[in-house]
Design an enzyme around this catalytic site. Structure first.
Site: not given
Length: 804
Positions: A562, A589, A648, A651, A662, A666
């Site tokens: 990103k 995408e 999982g 992170e 994050d 986005k």
């Protein structure tokens, strides 16, 4: 009778010469009437030319000559080349003394190669009790006095051939020297390029042969030269007209003059492989099986000459003057292109004639230079001509666009009067790539897509496995060959132009080498790899600095990283300018919705003129799981967070998810898709980590997870009834202006709402538009996980192959 012609590679020492003898023996045992025409063996003609040049320049040549003699004798017994070797010794000695040679002398030198070849084959056939007759074509084919490229005198030649074959016929196999002839003064001449083929076609014509069989080192004529295009396919059948086009435009196996004698008598020509005798080869007859594009031919060793001048506008006869002076110097023009205004004319000549052509043109247009009607005459060296045989202009845009996409810009192109062939002039260094690009575009074979994958962790490694597993089916279904030629991590790269295999993990450890991005670009160039895509599966800001360099060197981009889309708006704009200038694509995408079709949907709405008024939703699969579970179950926040870590979903340091950056990235990516110029600093981010826990090592934070419980228990209890917690991104405001409002925050929403009904680790996006009003377009689905993200990247790759 059938005429069998064998080329130099077929007659080379070892397997070649023995295969030739076996083929002839097989035909004789089957009682076939045959005549054999031979070229010089192996590289003999080239060797003789090199020795001739050395002798003329006073350089030592004797050692190379002795190696040549030894090659001709090899281990053959009972064959005597004394006369031919003495002739060569005398000729080379004379040239060495004079320091020069004429075309007449050169023809005498080169003729010895065919004589030696025919004598050897005759002797080897006799040793097998086959009645073979050595036939020197200098006693058959009579030509004019144009040494080096003599033209046969048909009447005399035909009489000689018929007379000779009346004496030596029936069960006798005439072994004829190709390429060489003699003039009316009984001087040796040669028939020029592909002269041995010409000899064979002349004999076929004069003797009205049943078929001419041309034995080479390949199985026939291909859709392109297999040495240049590995995916080339054999053509089963061609017409004489198509073969003539192929020959004219440079097919090495054919020459235009070879075809003409066969057309006159409607004699079929079959191209066969000496080393695969049972293969049917390619049959050339009066008609072909079907219309359409047949093959790609190449002419090399040419130069492009450009004559330019604004003062030529409206002047008549410029091209006539060009052709006249060039013809006077015996310089042939093969491809020409000009505008109706005659302001510029470009044409192709043989490379070794280019300087002479320029000189005579400068002399011819000297007065035009003084009047400034002509501004310049230039030579573009190191070019090649590609001709698409059977291509008409109605569909030419497909291969042309594919060339441009691969950064191959034709210097000139034209089409034949019939419109059935298009020729392109390209830089020689781009020839391999251009051929493979055109071939993959126009023939019904798999188009090769060459992939360089950077980052092979969870997402990257999963993507590689998905591609390897699916590639065979994709090739069958889509006619697309996905070839991973590079896999790289931060330290090493594994390179293989033919594609990596399932052992790539071990190979990168054992065979991987240290690298720079330039090394990968250079590797792609050196191996002429076409349709290049670079895939960034890293999370590295440093790697995004290479994007522009990759684009400038012919790579499309696909990224799950990103960072590039959330750097400064100046970089964002610069990257897109470079993409547009180089006609490259950049797909990402997975940057926002993992495998969900979010960005494509927003792009489509925006490009169609739809006014998007708001976008909000749960952007993080990790935080979706965290708050969905915490809202619905009576458990401690630390316990649910630890579960998300163990599965999982986060992170290794969960603060990277909890800080909200994050989600912010986005949201910024979506804002920029709407042409908003927001920067990352414009985002209002609710950091979910209490201030006292934001610093320090990850392990220290993990040991203090219980400290989060009071904070989130209080938030949970303060909600309205039947509400749940969601961590959302929200783009809102007047989005027609330069910037929008960007919020990343924890909110409480009704459990019955779209946001409230999200389950597990799903993401959800609500897109509000002017047309749809209060009813948003909702996109919902899996928003996290290596397999989902890798599948999304895979989808971007396939979308690029379709756009290409």
């Amino acid at each position: 009778m059938k005429i069998l012609k064998f080329g130099g590679k077929s007659l080379a020492n070892g397997k070649g010469i023995h295969s030739v003898i076996n083929i002839i023996e097989d035909k004789v045992r089957k009682n076939e009437r045959i005549t054999v025409v031979l070229s010089a063996r192996g590289n003999t003609t080239d060797e003789l030319e090199e020795i001739l040049e050395k002798a003329s320049k006073g350089k030592p040549y004797q050692e190379q000559l002795e190696v040549l003699k030894k090659y001709q004798l090899d281990d053959f017994k009972g064959v005597d080349f004394t006369q031919e070797f003495e002739t060569l010794d005398k000729l080379f000695e004379g040239v060495s003394l004079l320091g020069d040679y004429s075309k007449r002398i050169k023809d005498q030198v080169l003729s010895q190669g065919e004589v030696i070849s025919a004598k050897l084959v005759t002797q080897l056939l006799r040793e097998k009790d086959i009645k073979a007759n050595f036939t020197d074509s200098r006693s058959l084919i009579i030509t004019d006095t144009q040494f080096g490229d003599a033209q046969p005198l048909d009447k005399l030649s035909k009489e000689n051939v018929i007379s000779h074959f009346n004496k030596h016929n029936g069960t006798t196999v005439n072994v004829v020297t190709g390429f060489i002839a003699s003039n009316t003064n009984n001087e040796t001449t040669t028939l020029g390029r592909n002269g041995s083929n010409y000899t064979a076609s002349l004999l076929a014509n004069y003797l009205e042969a049943e078929e001419l069989q041309n034995f080479t080192h390949v199985n026939g004529i291909y859709t392109a030269n297999p040495d240049l295009v590995p995916d080339a396919k054999k053509i089963e059948r061609l017409s004489f007209a198509e073969a003539n086009e192929l020959a004219y435009f440079g097919a090495n196996i054919l020459h235009a003059k070879t075809i003409i004698p066969l057309i006159e008598k409607n004699i079929p020509l079959r191209i066969l492989n000496t080393f695969d005798y049972k293969n049917d080869g390619t049959l050339i007859t009066a008609t072909s099986s079907e219309k359409g594009i047949k093959s790609l031919s190449v002419i090399e060793d040419v130069a492009l000459i450009n004559l330019e001048g604004r003062g030529l506008l409206g002047k008549v006869g410029v091209d006539a003057r060009i052709f006249r002076v060039l013809a006077h110097k015996n310089i042939s023009v093969s491809i020409i292109s000009q505008g109706s205004s005659e302001r510029g004319i470009g044409f192709v000549v043989e490379a070794d004639k280019a300087k002479e052509a320029k000189a005579v043109l400068e002399q011819e247009f000297e007065s035009d230079f003084h009047k400034r009607d002509v501004s310049g005459i230039s030579i573009e060296e190191n070019v090649s001509v590609i001709s698409i045989i059977g291509q008409d202009l109605s569909t030419f845009h497909k291969p042309y666009n594919a060339l441009i996409k691969n950064q191959v810009i034709p210097l000139l192109f034209n089409n034949t009067v019939t419109g059935a062939t298009v020729s392109l002039v390209v830089k020689k260094e781009q020839l391999h790539r251009a051929l493979n690009v055109i071939h993959g575009e126009i023939f019904e074979i798999a188009k090769k897509i060459n992939l360089a994958i950077f980052g092979h962790g969870l997402v990257g490694g999963t993507l590689i496995e998905q591609i390897l597993k699916s590639s065979e089916q994709i090739e069958k279904r889509k006619k697309i060959n996905l070839n991973i030629f590079a896999v790289a991590n931060s330290r090493k790269v594994l390179l293989d132009k033919n594609g990596i295999n399932k052992h790539w993990k071990d190979d990168i450890d054992e065979k991987g080498i240290s690298y720079t991005i330039e090394d990968i670009v250079r590797y792609a160039d050196e191996h002429h790899l076409e349709n290049l895509i670079a895939i960034d599966n890293t999370a590295s800001e440093a790697f995004t600095a290479h994007y522009i360099h990759l684009v400038e060197h012919g790579f499309d981009l696909v990224s799950s990283n990103k960072v590039a889309n959330t750097l400064s708006f100046d970089f964002y704009k610069k990257l897109r300018e470079k993409l547009e200038r180089n006609q490259k694509q950049y797909l990402y995408e997975t940057n926002v919705g993992a495998g969900l079709p979010l960005i494509d949907t927003i792009k489509l709405l925006h490009l169609s003129g739809e006014n998007i008024t708001r976008i909000k939703g749960v952007f993080s699969g990790s935080l979706s799981y965290l708050f969905n579970t915490y809202s619905n179950e009576n458990r401690l926040f630390s316990e649910v967070l630890q579960e998300a870590i163990d599965k999982g979903f986060t992170e290794p340091d969960p603060r990277e998810d909890l800080c909200g950056n994050d989600v912010g990235r986005k949201l910024l990516i979506l804002a920029r898709e709407l042409d908003l110029s927001n920067e990352f600093d414009d985002i209002n981010i609710h950091n979910l980590i209490p201030e006292e826990l934001r610093l320090g090592r990850a392990q220290e934070f993990l040991e203090k997870l219980n400290n989060l419980n009071p904070v989130y228990q209080k938030i949970k209890e303060e909600q309205k009834p039947n509400h749940v917690l969601r961590y959302i991104g929200d783009l809102w405001g007047d989005l027609s202006k330069e910037k929008g409002n960007l919020d990343v925050k924890l909110v409480s929403v009704p459990q019955s709402s779209a946001l409230g009904q999200v389950k597990g680790s799903d993401s959800i996006f609500e897109i509000y538009t002017e047309s749809y009003g209060d009813q948003p377009i909702v996109i919902q689905g899996a928003g996290a996980g290596a397999a989902v993200t890798a599948r999304g990247v895979f989808g971007d790759i396939l979308r690029l192959t379709e756009k290409g």
